[in-house]
Write an enzyme that holds these catalytic residues in place. Structure first.
Site, PDB file in Angstrom:
ATOM      1  N   CYS A 118       0.389   5.727  -0.489  1.00 38.09           N
ATOM      2  CA  CYS A 118      -0.495   6.853  -0.730  1.00 38.09           C
ATOM      3  C   CYS A 118       0.000   7.629  -1.951  1.00 38.09           C
ATOM      4  O   CYS A 118       1.078   7.370  -2.481  1.00 38.09           O
ATOM      5  CB  CYS A 118      -0.582   7.717   0.499  1.00 38.09           C
ATOM      6  SG  CYS A 118       1.025   8.053   1.145  1.00 38.09           S
ATOM      7  N   ARG A 155      -0.456  -5.850   8.265  1.00 37.07           N
ATOM      8  CA  ARG A 155       0.671  -4.923   8.087  1.00 37.07           C
ATOM      9  C   ARG A 155       1.101  -4.454   9.465  1.00 37.07           C
ATOM     10  O   ARG A 155       0.347  -3.810  10.185  1.00 37.07           O
ATOM     11  CB  ARG A 155       0.280  -3.730   7.223  1.00 37.07           C
ATOM     12  CG  ARG A 155       1.529  -2.986   6.718  1.00 37.07           C
ATOM     13  CD  ARG A 155       1.200  -1.878   5.764  1.00 37.07           C
ATOM     14  NE  ARG A 155       2.327  -1.599   4.884  1.00 37.07           N
ATOM     15  CZ  ARG A 155       2.420  -0.517   4.131  1.00 37.07           C
ATOM     16  NH1 ARG A 155       1.464   0.381   4.129  1.00 37.07           N
ATOM     17  NH2 ARG A 155       3.471  -0.328   3.363  1.00 37.07           N
ATOM     18  N   ASP A 191      14.451  24.297 -16.684  1.00 39.63           N
ATOM     19  CA  ASP A 191      14.901  25.420 -15.872  1.00 39.63           C
ATOM     20  C   ASP A 191      15.105  26.692 -16.683  1.00 39.63           C
ATOM     21  O   ASP A 191      15.106  27.780 -16.124  1.00 39.63           O
ATOM     22  CB  ASP A 191      16.197  25.039 -15.150  1.00 39.63           C
ATOM     23  CG  ASP A 191      15.956  23.955 -14.111  1.00 39.63           C
ATOM     24  OD1 ASP A 191      14.890  23.987 -13.466  1.00 39.63           O
ATOM     25  OD2 ASP A 191      16.811  23.070 -13.951  1.00 39.63           O
ATOM     26  N   HIS A 203       3.243   2.309  11.002  1.00 40.43           N
ATOM     27  CA  HIS A 203       3.590   3.727  10.849  1.00 40.43           C
ATOM     28  C   HIS A 203       3.208   4.614  12.029  1.00 40.43           C
ATOM     29  O   HIS A 203       3.406   5.825  11.984  1.00 40.43           O
ATOM     30  CB  HIS A 203       2.950   4.307   9.570  1.00 40.43           C
ATOM     31  CG  HIS A 203       3.472   3.665   8.308  1.00 40.43           C
ATOM     32  ND1 HIS A 203       2.665   2.942   7.466  1.00 40.43           N
ATOM     33  CD2 HIS A 203       4.710   3.612   7.789  1.00 40.43           C
ATOM     34  CE1 HIS A 203       3.408   2.479   6.452  1.00 40.43           C
ATOM     35  NE2 HIS A 203       4.652   2.866   6.640  1.00 40.43           N
ATOM     36  N   ASP A 214      10.450   4.332   7.498  1.00 42.73           N
ATOM     37  CA  ASP A 214      10.021   3.309   6.543  1.00 42.73           C
ATOM     38  C   ASP A 214      10.376   3.748   5.118  1.00 42.73           C
ATOM     39  O   ASP A 214      10.972   2.980   4.358  1.00 42.73           O
ATOM     40  CB  ASP A 214       8.506   3.092   6.689  1.00 42.73           C
ATOM     41  CG  ASP A 214       7.982   1.979   5.794  1.00 42.73           C
ATOM     42  OD1 ASP A 214       8.771   1.092   5.430  1.00 42.73           O
ATOM     43  OD2 ASP A 214       6.783   2.000   5.467  1.00 42.73           O
ATOM     44  N   PRO A 267       0.830  -1.205   0.000  1.00 41.64           N
ATOM     45  CA  PRO A 267       0.000   0.000   0.000  1.00 41.64           C
ATOM     46  C   PRO A 267       0.870   1.264   0.000  1.00 41.64           C
ATOM     47  O   PRO A 267       1.864   1.324   0.723  1.00 41.64           O
ATOM     48  CB  PRO A 267      -0.767  -0.119   1.326  1.00 41.64           C
ATOM     49  CG  PRO A 267      -0.791  -1.600   1.610  1.00 41.64           C
ATOM     50  CD  PRO A 267       0.511  -2.123   1.099  1.00 41.64           C
ATOM     51  N   TYR A 305      -4.293  -3.190   9.667  1.00 44.65           N
ATOM     52  CA  TYR A 305      -3.123  -2.304   9.537  1.00 44.65           C
ATOM     53  C   TYR A 305      -2.689  -1.786  10.903  1.00 44.65           C
ATOM     54  O   TYR A 305      -3.430  -1.074  11.568  1.00 44.65           O
ATOM     55  CB  TYR A 305      -3.507  -1.157   8.601  1.00 44.65           C
ATOM     56  CG  TYR A 305      -2.520  -0.023   8.458  1.00 44.65           C
ATOM     57  CD1 TYR A 305      -1.150  -0.239   8.355  1.00 44.65           C
ATOM     58  CD2 TYR A 305      -2.981   1.290   8.386  1.00 44.65           C
ATOM     59  CE1 TYR A 305      -0.266   0.830   8.194  1.00 44.65           C
ATOM     60  CE2 TYR A 305      -2.114   2.363   8.214  1.00 44.65           C
ATOM     61  CZ  TYR A 305      -0.757   2.124   8.118  1.00 44.65           C
ATOM     62  OH  TYR A 305       0.107   3.168   7.955  1.00 44.65           O
ATOM     63  N   CYS A 321       7.767  11.730  -4.465  1.00 41.62           N
ATOM     64  CA  CYS A 321       6.471  11.022  -4.441  1.00 41.62           C
ATOM     65  C   CYS A 321       5.768  11.225  -3.100  1.00 41.62           C
ATOM     66  O   CYS A 321       4.570  11.497  -3.062  1.00 41.62           O
ATOM     67  CB  CYS A 321       6.681   9.543  -4.735  1.00 41.62           C
ATOM     68  SG  CYS A 321       7.982   8.772  -3.746  1.00 41.62           S
ATOM     69  N   CYS A 360      14.488   3.821  -8.964  1.00 40.91           N
ATOM     70  CA  CYS A 360      14.144   4.862  -7.994  1.00 40.91           C
ATOM     71  C   CYS A 360      15.436   5.498  -7.468  1.00 40.91           C
ATOM     72  O   CYS A 360      16.402   4.802  -7.180  1.00 40.91           O
ATOM     73  CB  CYS A 360      13.365   4.211  -6.848  1.00 40.91           C
ATOM     74  SG  CYS A 360      13.139   5.281  -5.432  1.00 40.91           S
ATOM     75  N   ALA A 403       7.042   0.121  -2.895  1.00 42.72           N
ATOM     76  CA  ALA A 403       6.185   1.263  -3.214  1.00 42.72           C
ATOM     77  C   ALA A 403       6.944   2.109  -4.229  1.00 42.72           C
ATOM     78  O   ALA A 403       6.608   2.154  -5.407  1.00 42.72           O
ATOM     79  CB  ALA A 403       5.858   2.055  -1.963  1.00 42.72           C
ATOM     80  N   ARG A 404       8.061   2.721  -3.780  1.00 42.56           N
ATOM     81  CA  ARG A 404       8.768   3.659  -4.662  1.00 42.56           C
ATOM     82  C   ARG A 404       9.332   3.024  -5.931  1.00 42.56           C
ATOM     83  O   ARG A 404       9.147   3.583  -7.015  1.00 42.56           O
ATOM     84  CB  ARG A 404       9.839   4.406  -3.852  1.00 42.56           C
ATOM     85  CG  ARG A 404       9.203   5.372  -2.845  1.00 42.56           C
ATOM     86  CD  ARG A 404      10.206   5.978  -1.902  1.00 42.56           C
ATOM     87  NE  ARG A 404      10.768   4.986  -1.010  1.00 42.56           N
ATOM     88  CZ  ARG A 404      11.755   5.220  -0.160  1.00 42.56           C
ATOM     89  NH1 ARG A 404      12.285   6.428  -0.093  1.00 42.56           N
ATOM     90  NH2 ARG A 404      12.196   4.281   0.632  1.00 42.56           N
TER      91      ARG A 404
HETATM   92  P1  ADP Z   1      17.443  21.512 -16.903  1.00 37.24           P
HETATM   93  O1  ADP Z   1      17.228  21.158 -15.458  1.00 37.24           O
HETATM   94  O2  ADP Z   1      16.402  22.439 -17.402  1.00 37.24           O
HETATM   95  O3  ADP Z   1      17.604  20.308 -17.779  1.00 37.24           O
HETATM   96  P2  ADP Z   1      20.346  21.990 -16.573  1.00 37.24           P
HETATM   97  O4  ADP Z   1      20.919  23.265 -16.070  1.00 37.24           O
HETATM   98  O5  ADP Z   1      20.477  20.779 -15.772  1.00 37.24           O
HETATM   99  O6  ADP Z   1      18.819  22.338 -16.965  1.00 37.24           O
HETATM  100  O7  ADP Z   1      20.970  21.653 -17.970  1.00 37.24           O
HETATM  101  C1  ADP Z   1      21.165  22.592 -18.960  1.00 37.24           C
HETATM  102  C2  ADP Z   1      22.235  22.070 -19.879  1.00 37.24           C
HETATM  103  O8  ADP Z   1      22.296  22.907 -21.025  1.00 37.24           O
HETATM  104  C3  ADP Z   1      23.632  22.108 -19.252  1.00 37.24           C
HETATM  105  O9  ADP Z   1      24.242  20.834 -19.407  1.00 37.24           O
HETATM  106  C4  ADP Z   1      24.373  23.173 -20.071  1.00 37.24           C
HETATM  107  O10 ADP Z   1      25.743  22.878 -20.227  1.00 37.24           O
HETATM  108  C5  ADP Z   1      23.649  23.123 -21.386  1.00 37.24           C
HETATM  109  N1  ADP Z   1      23.698  24.360 -22.164  1.00 37.24           N
HETATM  110  C6  ADP Z   1      23.483  25.628 -21.702  1.00 37.24           C
HETATM  111  N2  ADP Z   1      23.573  26.511 -22.705  1.00 37.24           N
HETATM  112  C7  ADP Z   1      23.836  25.797 -23.843  1.00 37.24           C
HETATM  113  C8  ADP Z   1      24.030  26.131 -25.212  1.00 37.24           C
HETATM  114  N3  ADP Z   1      23.949  27.381 -25.613  1.00 37.24           N
HETATM  115  N4  ADP Z   1      24.269  25.126 -26.098  1.00 37.24           N
HETATM  116  C9  ADP Z   1      24.317  23.846 -25.692  1.00 37.24           C
HETATM  117  N5  ADP Z   1      24.153  23.482 -24.417  1.00 37.24           N
HETATM  118  C10 ADP Z   1      23.898  24.431 -23.496  1.00 37.24           C
HETATM  119 FE1  SF4 Z   2      11.792   7.134  -6.222  1.00 40.93          FE
HETATM  120 FE2  SF4 Z   2      11.980   9.784  -6.182  1.00 40.93          FE
HETATM  121 FE3  SF4 Z   2      10.307   8.553  -7.878  1.00 40.93          FE
HETATM  122 FE4  SF4 Z   2       9.760   8.580  -5.296  1.00 40.93          FE
HETATM  123  S1  SF4 Z   2       9.878  10.360  -6.639  1.00 40.93           S
HETATM  124  S2  SF4 Z   2       9.623   6.840  -6.646  1.00 40.93           S
HETATM  125  S3  SF4 Z   2      11.777   8.408  -4.408  1.00 40.93           S
HETATM  126  S4  SF4 Z   2      12.512   8.448  -7.880  1.00 40.93           S
END
Ligand code: ADP
Ligand code: SF4
Length: 690
Positions: free
Chosen positions: A30, A223, A647, A172, A265, A28, A169, A350, A344, A320-321
């Site tokens: 959640c 459990r 990002d 936990h 756990d 189980p 159960y 999660c 995982c 679970a995971r």
């Molecule tokens: P995200 O979490 O969005 O994937 P990261 O910061 O982990 O972002 O990864 C971004 C990647 O993009 C890095 O490996 C970086 O070196 C690469 N990068 C950034 N600018 C350029 C670019 N102009 N050309 C090619 N690769 C780039």
């Molecule tokens: Fe594993 Fe992280 Fe996925 Fe949870 S979120 S199942 S801890 S990889």
């Protein structure tokens, strides 16, 4: 094909009147969906069965309004009207030949009953164990009779809903039978208190009732937390845990054993790096019972799983995971596709979903929780919608996942990466103390990408806008990531902190890249997640005197949701990190920082040689913006679509970057208007399942 050593995992096993087809048992867990999102949950559980889990269980399912755990979204089987929603799940699981289990719960004094407004109950009167100004009342004999009736009725309803396994159960620290077992909560002087046998009485009665009511068609599972980390009055595997198992040895059809509370756990890899970390606590159980035993321990490797059974520790491998990270783990093992498993990483995003009452999500598996509402399958994806080639720029988590899924769709993909290595932030973060398992995010994707003949990986290729136009690849996805800020701007400071140049300042990226700090280092953590705390740990391990300043009342407060906060704070204290809570950095001055109380604004000075603001990140979106602002250039280069993801669109957690990459790959051919209109399917109260 699989190795013969592993055949043991694929042997059926009898659990009371039913037979599990193999030894893969989704215990189980959640999910943040519970009774509110039954269709999504049924699809999620059905996916586990499709992926080969021989048993698939619910989360905890409340048996009565006096066990109302709201606002958390768990299952409900309060009355017959809950049956159709649960039937969705059992049908989905049975469709693949697996058994469906239901974890019936009465949450006892863990239930604040915020919606039902019923006064909480427990073995003895006392303060509820959640942060609510409420007390429970002691149950009398009529209450105990009622509880047994509710549990029995719930078992009968579960049988009607099609379940094959019904739980009692006591785990936990979250359930009434566990509260009766525990000397911490049970101070009764009648036959339900005192000796271990007396404290076990209620649990014995619930199991017997369930067997009598549904034991002809359903296996009855216990459990049980066989070892607790709750201080001196804990149930331990050396003493009371052993006694309880002995007392109940022949009663249930299956023992599902683990440790308590939940943070122990479901320990993260940072605090329990080894697979099978619960073995020392539960290995004794099989010596005391002839009934089958299932247990957990974030098992991801087939050898470890098979060894648990071969060595007589477990009969079924609980998960679970690992079943969240890869619902198809059993199928992949069955066919010897070991490298295809998304292991995982032990990050507990999660558990955070559940704690935040949000749809279940997983860092490794972006399809988790999206089976019904978006129709995403973890192993299948729509074939490509055109012959267009795709350029993915940046090989961090977002770019890697996007490139992989585009390749899976059949597109010709070029993945350009500025540096010499794939991985982006995964490389830096997985090198921090305790986070080495996070490299699995990269390992899985890099292995898969290198096997695809339609992917070209171009390392050491930092592209600018002119390069992209010159390449003229018609579809462009920019995943160039983010950098940590060097000006202290974040949640508390919306403008740069004054005096920045006064002291040596290292950004988190600098620290992760190994740039040397000098002297006394102050980490100013306004980020709330793991990074501030783990950087403080890394800096201490590099030999610095470290102070962590945060405007919050705890370090890394968001890690409450990943079940790590208490462990992080304890670790930092043990490492000698000075913690300065409820304080913000107001400005940097020669020789130190001026701190201000987060409540009164009262200031004080803190000596400091190097400071590390962990506050916010800046999207590295210059390339994306440059291309976006040049429609004629894009048109003449034949570029028909451009999208920023991860990002560089908006910095977030790893799970968000991988999700963004996955989504962009799925949506490459979709009409933007459709994407907007059909964000995802919703479960509307007006469309009830009954
Ligand atoms: P995200 O979490 O969005 O994937 P990261 O910061 O982990 O972002 O990864 C971004 C990647 O993009 C890095 O490996 C970086 O070196 C690469 N990068 C950034 N600018 C350029 C670019 N102009 N050309 C090619 N690769 C780039
Ligand atoms: Fe594993 Fe992280 Fe996925 Fe949870 S979120 S199942 S801890 S990889």
């Amino acid at each position: 094909m699989r190795q013969p050593d592993h055949d043991i995992l694929f042997q059926p096993i009898q659990i009371g009147p039913v037979t599990a087809p193999n030894r893969f048992y989704q215990v189980p867990h959640c999910n943040g969906m519970g009774h509110a999102r039954p269709r999504a949950l049924a699809a999620l559980r059905g996916m586990k069965a499709e992926g080969g889990w021989g048993v698939v269980c619910t989360e905890e399912v409340e048996i009565h309004p006096s066990s109302d755990i709201s606002p958390f979204l768990e299952g409900r089987i309060w009355d017959d009207r809950d049956i159709p929603a649960l039937r969705l799940m059992t049908d989905a699981v049975h469709a693949h030949g697996s058994l469906a289990g239901i974890q019936l719960v009465h949450n006892g004094l863990h239930a604040p009953n915020l919606n039902s407004r019923i006064v909480p109950m427990g073995p003895s009167a006392g303060v509820v164990d959640t942060l609510h100004p409420l007390q429970s009342r002691a149950m009398d004999k009529a209450d105990l009779r009622n509880l047994r009736k509710w549990h029995r009725d719930a078992a009968l309803r579960a049988q009607k809903a099609g379940f094959d396994l019904v739980y009692a159960y006591a785990g936990h620290g979250y359930s009434m039978p566990h509260h009766f077992l525990s000397r911490r909560f049970n101070q009764r002087t009648d036959e339900y208190g005192g000796s271990v046998a007396n404290r076990t009485r209620l649990l014995r009665e619930l199991i017997m009732d369930a067997k009598e009511a549904v034991g002809d068609t359903c296996g009855v599972v216990l459990r049980l937390a066989v070892h607790e980390f709750f201080g001196p009055d804990s149930i331990t595997c050396e003493e009371e845990g052993r006694e309880i198992v002995s007392l109940l040895a022949d009663l249930p059809d299956l023992f599902d054993v683990n440790v308590a509370g939940w943070p122990m756990d479901s320990s993260t890899a940072r605090f329990a790096p080894d697979e099978g970390y619960q073995e020392p606590y539960m290995a004794f159980v099989k010596q005391l019972t002839r009934k089958p035993v299932v247990g957990v321990g974030r098992f991801t490797s087939v050898d470890a799983m098979a060894s648990q059974i071969r060595r007589g520790i477990l009969d079924l491998v609980g998960s679970a995971r690992p079943s969240i990270a890869d619902p198809f783990l059993p199928k992949k093992l069955e066919t010897g596709r070991y490298d295809d498993i998304r292991e995982c990483i032990g990050c507990n995003i999660c558990t955070a979903s559940d704690d935040l009452m949000a749809n279940l999500r997983c860092t490794q598996n972006p399809t988790m929780g999206e089976e019904w509402r978006r129709g995403w399958h973890p192993e299948r994806i729509e074939p490509r919608g055109s012959e267009d080639a795709v350029l993915v720029i940046g090989a961090g988590p977002a770019g890697l996942e996007c490139a992989l899924q585009l390749a899976n769709r059949g597109y010709d993909v070029t993945l350009a990466e500025a540096t010499r290595k794939l991985g982006g932030r995964i490389l830096a973060e997985s090198a921090l103390p305790g986070l080495s398992s996070w490299i699995r995010l990269l390992d899985y994707r890099a292995t898969q990408l290198r096997r695809r003949s339609n992917v070209r990986i171009a390392l050491e290729n930092r592209l600018n806008a002119a390069d992209v136009l010159e390449l003229g690849i018609p579809r462009v996805i920019v995943a160039t990531g983010s950098r940590w800020r060097a000006d202290g701007v974040g949640r508390t400071h919306r403008k740069p902190v004054p005096g920045l140049a006064t002291l040596q300042l290292l950004t988190p990226d600098d620290v992760m890249a190994g740039v040397s700090a000098h002297g006394h280092v102050v980490v100013f953590d306004d980020d709330v997640y793991f990074l501030g705390g783990v950087l403080a740990e890394a800096l201490v391990r590099r030999g610095h005197v470290v102070t962590l300043v945060t405007p919050h009342a705890q370090v890394s407060p968001w890690t409450e949701h990943t079940l790590e906060q208490g462990k992080i704070q304890a670790r930092l204290l043990e490492l000698g990190v000075e913690l300065v809570l409820n304080q913000t950095v107001q400005e940097a001055v020669p020789g130190g920082l001026v701190l201000a109380c987060a409540f009164t604004g009262r200031t004080r000075e803190l000596a400091c040689d190097t400071w590390v603001p962990v506050t916010g990140r800046i999207a590295q979106d210059t390339l994306f913006q440059g291309l976006k602002d040049d429609p004629p250039g894009l048109a003449s280069a034949g570029i028909t679509s451009l999208r920023a993801i991860g990002d560089c669109w908006a910095p977030g957690i790893l799970a968000a970057a991988i999700y963004a990459g996955h989504q962009a790959a799925r949506e490459l051919d979709a009409d933007p208007a459709d994407i907007e209109a059909q964000l995802f399917r919703r479960e509307l109260p007006s469309e009830a399942v009954w």
